[in-house]
Design an enzyme around this catalytic site. Structure first.
Site, PDB file in Angstrom:
ATOM      1  N   LYS A 198       0.843  -1.202   0.000  1.00 27.61           N
ATOM      2  CA  LYS A 198       0.000   0.000   0.000  1.00 27.61           C
ATOM      3  C   LYS A 198       0.870   1.240   0.000  1.00 27.61           C
ATOM      4  O   LYS A 198       1.775   1.378   0.841  1.00 27.61           O
ATOM      5  CB  LYS A 198      -0.808   0.000   1.292  1.00 27.61           C
ATOM      6  CG  LYS A 198      -2.284  -0.131   1.117  1.00 27.61           C
ATOM      7  CD  LYS A 198      -2.902  -0.072   2.499  1.00 27.61           C
ATOM      8  CE  LYS A 198      -4.373   0.018   2.449  1.00 27.61           C
ATOM      9  NZ  LYS A 198      -4.934   0.236   3.781  1.00 27.61           N
TER      10      LYS A 198
HETATM   11  C1  E4P Z   1      -8.374   0.511   4.071  1.00 30.61           C
HETATM   12  O1  E4P Z   1      -7.576   0.208   3.207  1.00 30.61           O
HETATM   13  C2  E4P Z   1      -8.399   1.828   4.725  1.00 30.61           C
HETATM   14  O2  E4P Z   1      -7.179   2.088   5.321  1.00 30.61           O
HETATM   15  C3  E4P Z   1      -9.550   1.917   5.682  1.00 30.61           C
HETATM   16  O3  E4P Z   1     -10.715   1.422   5.051  1.00 30.61           O
HETATM   17  C4  E4P Z   1      -9.783   3.293   6.264  1.00 30.61           C
HETATM   18  O4  E4P Z   1     -10.982   3.324   6.989  1.00 30.61           O
HETATM   19  P1  E4P Z   1     -11.387   4.505   7.996  1.00 30.61           P
HETATM   20  O5  E4P Z   1     -11.656   5.736   7.190  1.00 30.61           O
HETATM   21  O6  E4P Z   1     -12.600   4.029   8.687  1.00 30.61           O
HETATM   22  O7  E4P Z   1     -10.204   4.707   8.911  1.00 30.61           O
END
Ligand code: E4P
Length: 318
Positions: A116
């Site tokens: 990522k």
């Molecule tokens: C996933 O890849 C993201 O990091 C995650 O869905 C973020 O979610 P949030 O906005 O609830 O922290």
């Protein structure tokens, strides 16, 4: 990409769990199975990993924290059959070189581990090197159509220059739906319009087979899940709490139309790239466009997201 080998069913939305806690994968995986469904993969991020590590109430050195991150990710890999995203650590000063080094290391953990990267200019530079090496990437903290366009264009130009990359998965784009809703914008429209941008590349801009997956992230409600399925997002990642609600619904309830039309959210008009942006045909020209903001990949929420990950990560360090 061999769909059979990776157990990917085309035109079906696959569920990922947004969690850094292996126990939740066991628990939600079982709930899914009972309903004839599956938790196919995983997304983790520095906040989720820090949450898991802080539950052990120990302060860690940076080295220990990274080692434990790898352990957690590898435990999750043993539970789910599909992709598991692990994020590079990046604050606003982290160079692309540093992200490349981390990304290369993360990619060696397992063939299903996806790297990522933040959707920033440094993140794009790192993306060039990692994609060139055939490493699967997940662009995270995506909040705008221009960011989605830039990721698609970047991918297309990488393939044009270096040939098709040899990955088990195509790269992912993660629009953060809930965080856009939080500031009054219709986050699901970013997914809808993003799917259209992908189609635009497939149909008009790419002379090569073009494959990139949408990964709807920051999912907060049952309606977000339903709308993601209707948008044909290849992947959705949601927290355990939401899957508990989802798998408690009957088939009829899961298939019924979303009931809450939230009219207070601002509409997001489809962003049509101007012809000089559509016509970019080299990586150099793309980098010129993003560094001069003619193609704007900056977003305030991307910056805030980076700040939050950094703060949560630092919280567990001694
Ligand atoms: C996933 O890849 C993201 O990091 C995650 O869905 C973020 O979610 P949030 O906005 O609830 O922290």
């Amino acid at each position: 990409m061999d769909n059979k080998k990776i157990n990917f069913i085309p035109n079906k939305t696959h569920f990922l769990l947004d969690s850094g806690d292996p126990e939740e994968y066991d628990e939600i995986g079982k709930l899914a199975k009972v309903r004839g469904s599956e938790i196919w993969g995983s997304t983790t991020n520095p906040s989720l990993i820090a949450k898991k590590l802080s539950s052990e109430n120990k302060r860690l050195t940076t080295k220990e924290a990274f080692k434990l991150q790898k352990q957690i990710v590898m435990q999750i890999v043993q539970i789910v059959p599909g992709p598991v995203s692990a994020e590079v650590y990046a604050d606003h000063t982290t160079s692309s070189k540093n992200m490349i080094k981390q990304g290369q290391e993360i990619s060696t953990w397992h063939e299903r581990v996806v790297v990522k990267l933040p959707t920033t200019i440094e993140g794009f530079k790192a993306r060039t090197e990692l994609r060139k090496k055939g490493i699967c990437t997940n662009n995270t903290l995506v909040f705008s159509q221009q960011q989605i366009f830039a990721i698609c264009l970047h991918e297309q130009l990488i393939q044009k220059k270096y040939g098709p990359t040899n990955n088990i998965y195509p790269p992912f784009i993660s629009p953060f739906v809930g965080r856009l809703d939080d500031i009054g914008q219709n986050g699901m429209q970013l997914v809808d319009n993003g799917m259209q941008i992908k189609e635009h590349f497939k149909t008009y801009l790419s002379k090569l087979p073009f494959s990139i997956w949408m990964l709807e992230a920051s999912v907060r409600s049952i309606d977000h899940i339903k709308l993601g399925i209707l948008a044909k997002s290849e992947l959705i990642t949601a927290p355990a709490k939401l899957y508990k609600e989802w798998f408690a619904l009957s088939n009829k309830e899961q298939e019924s139309a979303p009931d809450k039309i939230n009219s207070t959210l601002r509409e997001l008009e489809y962003w049509q790239a101007p012809s000089e942006i559509n016509g970019i045909d080299s990586l150099d020209k793309l980098f010129e466009a993003i560094t001069t903001n003619r193609l704007n990949v900056l977003h305030e929420l991307t910056n805030q997201g980076i700040d939050k990950f950094v703060a949560d990560w630092k919280n567990i360090l001694s």
